[in-house]
Design a protein around this motif. Structure first.
Motif, short mmCIF file in Angstrom:
data_model
loop_
_atom_site.label_atom_id
_atom_site.label_comp_id
_atom_site.label_asym_id
_atom_site.label_seq_id
_atom_site.Cartn_x
_atom_site.Cartn_y
_atom_site.Cartn_z
N VAL A 36 0.86 -1.18 0.00
CA VAL A 36 0.00 0.00 0.00
C VAL A 36 0.90 1.23 0.00
CG1 VAL A 36 -1.78 1.28 1.24
CG2 VAL A 36 -1.82 -1.23 1.26
N ILE A 37 0.73 2.06 -1.02
CA ILE A 37 1.47 3.31 -1.10
C ILE A 37 0.48 4.44 -0.81
CG2 ILE A 37 2.89 4.80 -2.55
CD1 ILE A 37 3.69 2.28 -4.12
N GLN A 38 0.70 5.09 0.31
CA GLN A 38 -0.21 6.14 0.78
C GLN A 38 -0.27 7.33 -0.18
OE1 GLN A 38 -2.03 5.92 3.74
NE2 GLN A 38 -1.23 3.86 3.96
N LYS B 202 -5.84 12.30 -1.17
CA LYS B 202 -5.88 11.23 -2.18
C LYS B 202 -6.07 9.89 -1.49
CE LYS B 202 -2.96 12.87 -5.96
NZ LYS B 202 -1.77 12.48 -6.73
N GLY B 203 -6.55 8.94 -2.26
CA GLY B 203 -6.63 7.57 -1.79
C GLY B 203 -5.26 6.92 -1.90
N ASN B 204 -5.22 5.61 -1.72
CA ASN B 204 -3.96 4.87 -1.75
C ASN B 204 -3.82 4.09 -3.06
OD1 ASN B 204 -3.36 5.69 0.90
ND2 ASN B 204 -4.63 4.05 1.71
N LEU B 205 -2.58 3.78 -3.39
CA LEU B 205 -2.27 2.88 -4.50
C LEU B 205 -1.97 1.53 -3.87
CD1 LEU B 205 -1.56 2.19 -7.44
CD2 LEU B 205 0.74 3.04 -6.98
N ILE B 206 -2.71 0.51 -4.28
CA ILE B 206 -2.55 -0.82 -3.72
C ILE B 206 -2.01 -1.74 -4.82
CG2 ILE B 206 -3.73 -2.79 -2.66
CD1 ILE B 206 -5.82 -0.68 -1.64
N ILE B 207 -0.86 -2.35 -4.55
CA ILE B 207 -0.24 -3.26 -5.51
C ILE B 207 -0.45 -4.69 -5.01
CG2 ILE B 207 1.88 -3.94 -6.69
CD1 ILE B 207 2.94 -1.08 -6.02
N LYS B 208 -1.18 -5.47 -5.80
CA LYS B 208 -1.39 -6.88 -5.49
C LYS B 208 -0.45 -7.69 -6.39
CE LYS B 208 -6.06 -6.39 -3.83
NZ LYS B 208 -7.35 -7.03 -3.68
#
Length: 147
Positions: free
Chosen positions: A101-103, A116-122
């Motif tokens: 999770v990149i804030q 902003k929302g978060n960038l979530i890398i799965k």
């Protein structure tokens, strides 16, 4: 009654979500001569993106990673919607449900400027399609699973 052509301007706000409604009062059709013109209502739709999926203000992406990288680590590069490149280091062993999770790298909030929302890398773990007998033996030694 007469037909009137008019150009209406919409200032699209970054972060607008699906079903956001824009209303232009009195700019719709006039049904009867003595009645007021109706409101023109426009609804926003989102197009699917090839890389990101939106959940609220969060953006979710899936990154392919090899079994070797899952176990030994890797630096991942993600290009954001505004074309910046962000690096994320995978330093721990990645399990199937792990994510990074990149804030504050997701979608902007339409209601709260600057937020902003978060960038979530799965991760999508790519397993080798085959292993030689020697490779299997070496892996057993590494994992202390010698027969």
């Amino acid at each position: 009654m007469k037909i009137v052509d008019e150009i209406l301007k919409i200032d699209v706000v970054p972060g607008w979500k699906k079903d956001t409604i824009i209303t232009f009062p009195g700019k719709g059709n006039q049904v009867q001569r003595k009645s007021a013109a109706a409101d023109l209502i426009i609804g926003v739709e989102e197009k699917p993106h090839a890389i990101f999926k939106r959940e609220g203000n969060d953006l979710i992406t899936t990154h392919k990673i090899s079994l070797s990288e899952v176990l030994t680590g890797k630096t991942i590069k993600v290009t954001t919607l505004d074309r910046r490149e962000i690096e994320a280091s995978v330093t721990e062993i990645v399990e199937p449900d792990n994510e990074i999770v990149i804030q504050d790298e997701g979608m902007p909030s339409a209601n709260r400027p600057g937020e902003k929302g978060n960038l979530i890398i799965k991760f999508d773990i790519v397993f080798p399609s085959q292993l030689s007998t020697l490779q299997k033996c070496q892996l057993r030694k590494i994992f202390n699973e010698v027969d």
